[in-house]
Design an enzyme around this catalytic site. Structure first.
Site, PDB file in Angstrom:
ATOM      1  N   ILE A 108      23.119 -47.988 -36.242  1.00 16.77           N
ATOM      2  CA  ILE A 108      22.081 -48.546 -36.986  1.00 16.77           C
ATOM      3  C   ILE A 108      21.684 -47.902 -38.200  1.00 16.77           C
ATOM      4  O   ILE A 108      21.682 -46.805 -38.515  1.00 16.77           O
ATOM      5  CB  ILE A 108      20.806 -48.086 -35.930  1.00 16.77           C
ATOM      6  CG1 ILE A 108      20.872 -48.764 -34.832  1.00 16.77           C
ATOM      7  CG2 ILE A 108      19.494 -48.458 -36.607  1.00 16.77           C
ATOM      8  CD1 ILE A 108      19.776 -48.669 -33.779  1.00 16.77           C
ATOM      9  N   MET A 151      14.547 -46.014 -44.374  1.00 12.47           N
ATOM     10  CA  MET A 151      14.710 -45.746 -46.134  1.00 12.47           C
ATOM     11  C   MET A 151      13.788 -46.411 -46.880  1.00 12.47           C
ATOM     12  O   MET A 151      14.057 -47.177 -47.745  1.00 12.47           O
ATOM     13  CB  MET A 151      16.217 -46.657 -46.335  1.00 12.47           C
ATOM     14  CG  MET A 151      17.241 -45.609 -45.763  1.00 12.47           C
ATOM     15  SD  MET A 151      18.723 -46.642 -46.071  1.00 12.47           S
ATOM     16  CE  MET A 151      18.961 -47.851 -44.446  1.00 12.47           C
ATOM     17  N   THR A 184      18.435 -43.061 -32.139  1.00  7.33           N
ATOM     18  CA  THR A 184      18.120 -43.493 -33.585  1.00  7.33           C
ATOM     19  C   THR A 184      16.541 -43.014 -33.993  1.00  7.33           C
ATOM     20  O   THR A 184      15.759 -42.859 -33.134  1.00  7.33           O
ATOM     21  CB  THR A 184      18.109 -45.226 -33.802  1.00  7.33           C
ATOM     22  OG1 THR A 184      17.936 -45.386 -35.072  1.00  7.33           O
ATOM     23  CG2 THR A 184      16.889 -45.775 -33.168  1.00  7.33           C
ATOM     24  N   ALA A 185      16.641 -42.946 -35.422  1.00 10.13           N
ATOM     25  CA  ALA A 185      15.047 -42.398 -35.795  1.00 10.13           C
ATOM     26  C   ALA A 185      13.914 -42.952 -35.328  1.00 10.13           C
ATOM     27  O   ALA A 185      13.011 -42.453 -35.029  1.00 10.13           O
ATOM     28  CB  ALA A 185      15.174 -42.392 -37.534  1.00 10.13           C
ATOM     29  N   PRO A 191      18.125 -37.695 -34.246  1.00 12.96           N
ATOM     30  CA  PRO A 191      17.272 -37.549 -35.475  1.00 12.96           C
ATOM     31  C   PRO A 191      17.015 -36.239 -35.801  1.00 12.96           C
ATOM     32  O   PRO A 191      16.151 -35.847 -36.911  1.00 12.96           O
ATOM     33  CB  PRO A 191      15.686 -38.272 -34.989  1.00 12.96           C
ATOM     34  CG  PRO A 191      15.849 -37.840 -33.277  1.00 12.96           C
ATOM     35  CD  PRO A 191      17.461 -37.945 -33.050  1.00 12.96           C
ATOM     36  N   ASP A 223      27.259 -36.116 -42.328  1.00  9.03           N
ATOM     37  CA  ASP A 223      26.400 -36.458 -43.246  1.00  9.03           C
ATOM     38  C   ASP A 223      24.869 -35.672 -43.425  1.00  9.03           C
ATOM     39  O   ASP A 223      24.863 -34.982 -42.834  1.00  9.03           O
ATOM     40  CB  ASP A 223      26.191 -37.909 -43.492  1.00  9.03           C
ATOM     41  CG  ASP A 223      25.267 -38.390 -42.318  1.00  9.03           C
ATOM     42  OD1 ASP A 223      24.504 -37.813 -41.968  1.00  9.03           O
ATOM     43  OD2 ASP A 223      25.351 -39.820 -42.144  1.00  9.03           O
ATOM     44  N   LYS A 275      25.366 -38.459 -48.153  1.00  5.71           N
ATOM     45  CA  LYS A 275      24.969 -39.432 -49.221  1.00  5.71           C
ATOM     46  C   LYS A 275      23.578 -39.267 -49.203  1.00  5.71           C
ATOM     47  O   LYS A 275      22.750 -39.208 -48.197  1.00  5.71           O
ATOM     48  CB  LYS A 275      24.979 -40.742 -48.883  1.00  5.71           C
ATOM     49  CG  LYS A 275      26.659 -41.444 -48.916  1.00  5.71           C
ATOM     50  CD  LYS A 275      26.761 -42.670 -48.843  1.00  5.71           C
ATOM     51  CE  LYS A 275      27.171 -43.173 -47.769  1.00  5.71           C
ATOM     52  NZ  LYS A 275      27.338 -43.486 -46.707  1.00  5.71           N
ATOM     53  N   GLY A 320      23.640 -39.120 -38.642  1.00  4.94           N
ATOM     54  CA  GLY A 320      22.432 -38.982 -38.058  1.00  4.94           C
ATOM     55  C   GLY A 320      21.903 -40.085 -37.251  1.00  4.94           C
ATOM     56  O   GLY A 320      22.313 -41.276 -37.551  1.00  4.94           O
ATOM     57  N   GLY A 321      21.056 -40.109 -36.272  1.00  2.00           N
ATOM     58  CA  GLY A 321      20.586 -41.121 -35.331  1.00  2.00           C
ATOM     59  C   GLY A 321      21.727 -41.467 -34.762  1.00  2.00           C
ATOM     60  O   GLY A 321      22.542 -41.288 -33.923  1.00  2.00           O
ATOM     61  N   ASP A 322      21.823 -43.063 -34.694  1.00  2.00           N
ATOM     62  CA  ASP A 322      22.609 -43.741 -34.259  1.00  2.00           C
ATOM     63  C   ASP A 322      23.699 -44.247 -35.216  1.00  2.00           C
ATOM     64  O   ASP A 322      23.210 -44.808 -36.070  1.00  2.00           O
ATOM     65  CB  ASP A 322      22.163 -45.066 -33.189  1.00  2.00           C
ATOM     66  CG  ASP A 322      23.348 -45.744 -32.536  1.00  2.00           C
ATOM     67  OD1 ASP A 322      23.364 -45.488 -31.560  1.00  2.00           O
ATOM     68  OD2 ASP A 322      23.732 -46.884 -33.394  1.00  2.00           O
ATOM     69  N   GLY A 339      11.052 -36.307 -38.464  1.00  2.00           N
ATOM     70  CA  GLY A 339      10.873 -36.743 -37.207  1.00  2.00           C
ATOM     71  C   GLY A 339      11.623 -35.779 -36.188  1.00  2.00           C
ATOM     72  O   GLY A 339      12.817 -35.716 -36.301  1.00  2.00           O
TER      73      GLY A 339
HETATM   74  N1  SAH Z   1      21.814 -43.950 -38.317  1.00  2.00           N
HETATM   75  C1  SAH Z   1      20.423 -43.484 -38.481  1.00  2.00           C
HETATM   76  C2  SAH Z   1      19.769 -44.130 -39.900  1.00  2.00           C
HETATM   77  C3  SAH Z   1      20.416 -43.948 -41.299  1.00  2.00           C
HETATM   78  S1  SAH Z   1      19.519 -44.391 -42.617  1.00  2.00           S
HETATM   79  C4  SAH Z   1      19.423 -43.636 -37.246  1.00  2.00           C
HETATM   80  O1  SAH Z   1      20.040 -44.417 -36.361  1.00  2.00           O
HETATM   81  O2  SAH Z   1      18.575 -43.058 -37.253  1.00  2.00           O
HETATM   82  C5  SAH Z   1      18.686 -43.376 -43.065  1.00  2.00           C
HETATM   83  C6  SAH Z   1      17.152 -43.299 -42.836  1.00  2.00           C
HETATM   84  O3  SAH Z   1      16.866 -43.070 -41.308  1.00  2.00           O
HETATM   85  C7  SAH Z   1      16.279 -42.792 -43.530  1.00  2.00           C
HETATM   86  O4  SAH Z   1      15.896 -42.996 -44.797  1.00  2.00           O
HETATM   87  C8  SAH Z   1      15.104 -42.567 -42.684  1.00  2.00           C
HETATM   88  O5  SAH Z   1      14.240 -43.718 -43.098  1.00  2.00           O
HETATM   89  C9  SAH Z   1      15.594 -42.684 -41.239  1.00  2.00           C
HETATM   90  N2  SAH Z   1      15.438 -41.322 -40.453  1.00  2.00           N
HETATM   91  C10 SAH Z   1      16.777 -40.608 -40.208  1.00  2.00           C
HETATM   92  N3  SAH Z   1      16.399 -39.572 -39.657  1.00  2.00           N
HETATM   93  C11 SAH Z   1      15.044 -39.588 -39.674  1.00  2.00           C
HETATM   94  C12 SAH Z   1      14.201 -38.404 -39.171  1.00  2.00           C
HETATM   95  N4  SAH Z   1      14.381 -37.468 -38.477  1.00  2.00           N
HETATM   96  N5  SAH Z   1      12.881 -38.665 -39.436  1.00  2.00           N
HETATM   97  C13 SAH Z   1      12.529 -39.869 -40.189  1.00  2.00           C
HETATM   98  N6  SAH Z   1      13.216 -40.628 -40.739  1.00  2.00           N
HETATM   99  C14 SAH Z   1      14.511 -40.646 -40.190  1.00  2.00           C
END
Ligand code: SAH
Length: 255
Positions: free
Chosen positions: A99, A176, A124-125, A18, A41, A63, A94-96, A205
Protein backbone atom coordinates in the site's frame (compact mmCIF):
# COMPACT_ATOMS: atom_id res chain seq x y z
CA UNK A 1 1.93 -23.37 13.88
CA UNK A 2 5.22 -24.98 12.87
CA UNK A 3 8.05 -22.46 12.57
CA UNK A 4 9.54 -22.55 9.09
CA UNK A 5 13.25 -21.75 9.08
CA UNK A 6 14.09 -18.71 6.98
CA UNK A 7 15.94 -19.80 3.89
CA UNK A 8 19.21 -18.15 2.88
CA UNK A 9 19.19 -16.29 -0.39
CA UNK A 10 15.61 -15.21 -0.03
CA UNK A 11 14.27 -11.71 0.29
CA UNK A 12 11.34 -11.23 2.64
CA UNK A 13 9.44 -8.05 1.93
CA UNK A 14 7.96 -7.41 5.35
CA UNK A 15 5.33 -4.93 6.49
CA UNK A 16 6.51 -3.31 9.71
CA UNK A 17 3.15 -1.78 10.59
CA UNK A 18 2.55 1.81 11.65
CA UNK A 19 5.00 1.98 14.55
CA UNK A 20 3.85 0.16 17.67
CA UNK A 21 6.01 -3.00 17.56
CA UNK A 22 3.18 -5.05 19.05
CA UNK A 23 1.31 -4.52 15.80
CA UNK A 24 3.79 -6.65 13.86
CA UNK A 25 2.54 -10.01 12.66
CA UNK A 26 4.08 -13.06 14.31
CA UNK A 27 5.69 -13.91 10.99
CA UNK A 28 7.20 -10.43 10.64
CA UNK A 29 8.63 -10.55 14.18
CA UNK A 30 10.18 -13.98 13.53
CA UNK A 31 11.75 -12.97 10.21
CA UNK A 32 13.14 -9.72 11.67
CA UNK A 33 14.74 -11.73 14.48
CA UNK A 34 16.31 -14.21 12.05
CA UNK A 35 17.55 -11.81 9.35
CA UNK A 36 21.24 -11.40 8.48
CA UNK A 37 20.53 -8.05 6.83
CA UNK A 38 17.64 -5.64 7.26
CA UNK A 39 17.09 -2.97 4.66
CA UNK A 40 14.63 -0.49 6.16
CA UNK A 41 12.97 2.78 5.26
CA UNK A 42 12.40 5.89 7.35
CA UNK A 43 8.90 4.90 8.49
CA UNK A 44 10.13 1.82 10.36
CA UNK A 45 10.18 2.57 14.08
CA UNK A 46 13.23 2.09 16.29
CA UNK A 47 11.25 -0.27 18.46
CA UNK A 48 10.73 -2.58 15.48
CA UNK A 49 14.42 -2.45 14.50
CA UNK A 50 15.22 -3.34 18.09
CA UNK A 51 13.94 -6.86 17.38
CA UNK A 52 16.83 -7.56 14.99
CA UNK A 53 19.71 -9.82 16.08
CA UNK A 54 22.52 -7.80 17.67
CA UNK A 55 24.88 -8.94 14.90
CA UNK A 56 22.44 -8.26 12.06
CA UNK A 57 23.44 -5.64 9.55
CA UNK A 58 21.01 -2.70 9.38
CA UNK A 59 20.95 -0.75 6.14
CA UNK A 60 18.96 2.45 5.79
CA UNK A 61 17.35 2.90 2.42
CA UNK A 62 14.82 5.44 3.53
CA UNK A 63 13.11 8.07 1.58
CA UNK A 64 11.90 11.32 2.99
CA UNK A 65 9.98 13.81 0.98
CA UNK A 66 12.39 15.69 -1.28
CA UNK A 67 15.34 13.75 0.08
CA UNK A 68 15.74 10.46 -1.68
CA UNK A 69 18.69 8.86 0.06
CA UNK A 70 18.74 5.87 -2.31
CA UNK A 71 16.93 5.94 -5.63
CA UNK A 72 14.36 3.18 -6.00
CA UNK A 73 16.32 1.47 -8.77
CA UNK A 74 19.37 1.23 -6.47
CA UNK A 75 17.28 -0.23 -3.66
CA UNK A 76 15.95 -2.84 -6.07
CA UNK A 77 19.47 -3.75 -7.20
CA UNK A 78 20.80 -3.78 -3.61
CA UNK A 79 18.19 -6.37 -2.64
CA UNK A 80 19.14 -8.57 -5.59
CA UNK A 81 22.87 -8.28 -4.76
CA UNK A 82 22.37 -9.08 -1.07
CA UNK A 83 20.17 -12.07 -1.82
CA UNK A 84 22.75 -13.45 -4.22
CA UNK A 85 25.37 -13.49 -1.43
CA UNK A 86 23.15 -16.09 0.24
CA UNK A 87 22.07 -13.85 3.11
CA UNK A 88 18.66 -13.85 4.71
CA UNK A 89 17.44 -10.43 3.71
CA UNK A 90 14.47 -8.68 5.25
CA UNK A 91 13.27 -5.62 3.40
CA UNK A 92 11.24 -3.74 6.00
CA UNK A 93 8.66 -1.22 4.97
CA UNK A 94 6.35 0.89 7.10
CA UNK A 95 2.75 -0.26 7.21
CA UNK A 96 1.90 -2.71 4.46
CA UNK A 97 4.45 -3.19 1.65
CA UNK A 98 1.78 -3.18 -1.06
CA UNK A 99 0.00 0.00 0.00
CA UNK A 100 1.78 3.11 -1.30
CA UNK A 101 5.08 1.43 -0.52
CA UNK A 102 6.48 0.63 -3.96
CA UNK A 103 6.74 -2.97 -2.80
CA UNK A 104 5.43 -4.12 -6.16
CA UNK A 105 8.37 -2.55 -7.95
CA UNK A 106 10.91 -4.16 -5.66
CA UNK A 107 9.35 -7.57 -6.07
CA UNK A 108 9.21 -7.17 -9.84
CA UNK A 109 12.99 -6.75 -9.86
CA UNK A 110 13.52 -9.76 -7.60
CA UNK A 111 11.27 -11.86 -9.79
CA UNK A 112 13.07 -10.72 -12.96
CA UNK A 113 16.44 -11.65 -11.43
CA UNK A 114 15.26 -15.05 -10.26
CA UNK A 115 15.53 -14.21 -6.53
CA UNK A 116 13.11 -16.11 -4.27
CA UNK A 117 10.87 -13.84 -2.29
CA UNK A 118 7.93 -13.75 0.06
CA UNK A 119 5.72 -10.82 0.98
CA UNK A 120 4.48 -10.43 4.54
CA UNK A 121 1.56 -8.03 4.90
CA UNK A 122 1.52 -5.42 7.63
CA UNK A 123 -1.01 -3.19 9.30
CA UNK A 124 -1.33 -0.21 7.03
CA UNK A 125 -1.33 3.31 8.50
CA UNK A 126 -5.07 3.73 7.84
CA UNK A 127 -5.94 0.70 9.97
CA UNK A 128 -3.48 1.58 12.74
CA UNK A 129 -4.47 5.22 12.90
CA UNK A 130 -8.18 4.45 12.73
CA UNK A 131 -7.99 2.16 15.74
CA UNK A 132 -5.62 4.25 17.86
CA UNK A 133 -7.34 7.56 17.11
CA UNK A 134 -10.80 6.15 17.83
CA UNK A 135 -12.04 6.53 14.26
CA UNK A 136 -13.66 3.40 12.74
CA UNK A 137 -13.06 3.65 8.98
CA UNK A 138 -16.49 2.24 8.20
CA UNK A 139 -19.65 2.32 10.29
CA UNK A 140 -23.17 1.32 9.28
CA UNK A 141 -24.57 4.73 10.19
CA UNK A 142 -21.93 6.84 8.47
CA UNK A 143 -19.81 5.14 5.81
CA UNK A 144 -20.18 1.96 3.79
CA UNK A 145 -17.05 2.53 1.75
CA UNK A 146 -13.50 3.60 2.48
CA UNK A 147 -11.05 4.83 -0.13
CA UNK A 148 -7.27 5.12 0.29
CA UNK A 149 -5.56 7.75 -1.86
CA UNK A 150 -2.17 9.39 -2.04
CA UNK A 151 -2.12 13.13 -1.52
CA UNK A 152 1.39 13.46 -2.87
CA UNK A 153 1.59 16.75 -4.75
CA UNK A 154 2.71 16.73 -8.35
CA UNK A 155 3.43 20.22 -9.69
CA UNK A 156 1.60 21.70 -6.69
CA UNK A 157 -1.66 19.82 -7.22
CA UNK A 158 -3.19 16.40 -6.68
CA UNK A 159 -4.35 14.38 -9.59
CA UNK A 160 -7.33 12.67 -7.96
CA UNK A 161 -10.85 11.66 -8.96
CA UNK A 162 -12.53 14.50 -7.04
CA UNK A 163 -16.17 13.72 -7.92
CA UNK A 164 -15.55 10.13 -6.77
CA UNK A 165 -13.97 11.29 -3.49
CA UNK A 166 -16.43 14.04 -2.60
CA UNK A 167 -19.21 11.61 -1.72
CA UNK A 168 -21.26 11.14 1.41
CA UNK A 169 -21.43 7.76 3.21
CA UNK A 170 -17.78 7.24 2.36
CA UNK A 171 -14.53 7.68 4.27
CA UNK A 172 -11.49 9.00 2.43
CA UNK A 173 -8.05 8.28 3.87
CA UNK A 174 -5.23 10.34 2.47
CA UNK A 175 -1.62 9.18 2.74
CA UNK A 176 1.21 11.69 2.21
CA UNK A 177 -1.24 14.57 2.33
CA UNK A 178 0.12 17.04 4.91
CA UNK A 179 1.66 19.56 2.53
CA UNK A 180 -1.42 19.43 0.30
CA UNK A 181 -3.98 19.61 3.08
CA UNK A 182 -5.54 22.96 2.16
CA UNK A 183 -5.65 22.04 -1.53
CA UNK A 184 -7.32 18.74 -0.63
CA UNK A 185 -9.99 20.34 1.59
CA UNK A 186 -10.71 23.05 -0.99
CA UNK A 187 -11.12 20.50 -3.78
CA UNK A 188 -13.48 18.32 -1.75
CA UNK A 189 -15.66 21.35 -0.97
CA UNK A 190 -15.54 22.52 -4.59
CA UNK A 191 -16.88 19.11 -5.61
CA UNK A 192 -19.84 19.22 -3.24
CA UNK A 193 -18.90 18.23 0.30
CA UNK A 194 -20.11 20.83 2.85
CA UNK A 195 -17.55 23.03 4.67
CA UNK A 196 -18.69 21.48 7.98
CA UNK A 197 -17.84 17.94 6.78
CA UNK A 198 -15.68 16.27 9.48
CA UNK A 199 -11.97 15.69 8.92
CA UNK A 200 -8.99 14.70 11.05
CA UNK A 201 -5.24 14.57 10.74
CA UNK A 202 -3.16 12.20 12.87
CA UNK A 203 0.57 12.47 13.45
CA UNK A 204 2.70 9.38 14.30
CA UNK A 205 -0.25 7.02 14.63
CA UNK A 206 0.09 4.15 17.16
CA UNK A 207 3.25 5.69 18.63
CA UNK A 208 3.71 7.53 21.94
CA UNK A 209 4.01 10.77 19.94
CA UNK A 210 0.60 10.29 18.33
CA UNK A 211 -1.42 13.50 18.08
CA UNK A 212 -4.82 13.96 16.50
CA UNK A 213 -6.35 17.20 15.30
CA UNK A 214 -10.02 17.13 14.32
CA UNK A 215 -12.07 19.76 12.56
CA UNK A 216 -13.97 20.25 9.34
CA UNK A 217 -12.96 20.67 5.73
CA UNK A 218 -13.16 24.42 6.32
CA UNK A 219 -11.21 24.51 9.58
CA UNK A 220 -8.69 21.66 9.45
CA UNK A 221 -5.93 23.31 7.38
CA UNK A 222 -5.57 26.20 9.87
CA UNK A 223 -5.88 23.93 12.92
CA UNK A 224 -3.21 21.60 11.55
CA UNK A 225 -0.90 24.49 10.82
CA UNK A 226 -1.22 25.78 14.40
CA UNK A 227 -0.60 22.31 15.78
CA UNK A 228 2.74 22.18 13.96
CA UNK A 229 2.42 18.51 13.12
CA UNK A 230 5.39 16.39 12.09
CA UNK A 231 5.38 13.68 9.40
CA UNK A 232 4.22 11.04 9.00
CA UNK A 233 0.63 12.14 9.20
CA UNK A 234 -2.56 10.62 7.88
CA UNK A 235 -5.75 12.49 6.96
CA UNK A 236 -9.20 10.98 7.43
CA UNK A 237 -12.24 12.68 5.92
CA UNK A 238 -15.80 11.61 6.67
CA UNK A 239 -18.52 11.48 9.29
CA UNK A 240 -16.82 8.58 11.09
CA UNK A 241 -14.42 11.22 12.49
CA UNK A 242 -17.20 12.37 14.86
CA UNK A 243 -17.10 8.98 16.62
CA UNK A 244 -13.68 9.80 18.05
CA UNK A 245 -15.25 11.78 20.90
CA UNK A 246 -16.83 8.55 22.18
CA UNK A 247 -14.34 5.94 21.00
CA UNK A 248 -10.90 7.34 21.75
CA UNK A 249 -8.89 5.23 24.15
CA UNK A 250 -5.21 5.78 23.38
CA UNK A 251 -3.32 8.29 25.52
CA UNK A 252 -1.88 10.87 23.13
CA UNK A 253 1.00 13.27 23.29
CA UNK A 254 -0.50 16.67 24.10
CA UNK A 255 2.00 18.47 21.87
N1 SAH B 1 3.15 1.39 3.19
C1 SAH B 1 2.72 2.38 4.18
C2 SAH B 1 2.48 3.73 3.54
C3 SAH B 1 3.70 4.36 2.91
S1 SAH B 1 3.37 5.97 2.27
C4 SAH B 1 1.47 1.86 4.90
O1 SAH B 1 0.86 0.88 4.47
O2 SAH B 1 1.09 2.47 5.91
C5 SAH B 1 3.84 6.97 3.65
C6 SAH B 1 2.63 7.64 4.27
O3 SAH B 1 1.95 6.73 5.11
C7 SAH B 1 2.97 8.79 5.16
O4 SAH B 1 3.19 9.98 4.43
C8 SAH B 1 1.72 8.88 6.01
O5 SAH B 1 0.67 9.51 5.29
C9 SAH B 1 1.35 7.43 6.17
N2 SAH B 1 1.83 6.87 7.46
C10 SAH B 1 2.66 5.84 7.62
N3 SAH B 1 2.83 5.56 8.93
C11 SAH B 1 2.08 6.45 9.62
C12 SAH B 1 1.82 6.68 11.00
N4 SAH B 1 2.39 5.93 11.95
N5 SAH B 1 0.99 7.68 11.34
C13 SAH B 1 0.41 8.45 10.40
N6 SAH B 1 0.61 8.28 9.07
C14 SAH B 1 1.43 7.29 8.68
Amino acid sequence: MKPVPAQPGWVYLVGAGPGDPELLTIKAARLIGEADVLVYDNLVSRAVLGLARPDAELMYAGKERGNHSLPQEQINQLLVRLAKTGKRVVRLKGGDPYIFGRGGEEVETLQADGVHFEVVPGITAAAGVGSYAGIPLTHRNYAQACVFVTGHLKDGSMNLDWPGLARKRQTVVIYMGLSGLSHLCAKLMEHGLPPEWPAAIVQHGTQPSQRTVTGTLASLPKLAEHANLRAPTLIIVGEVVTLRDKLRWFEEDRG
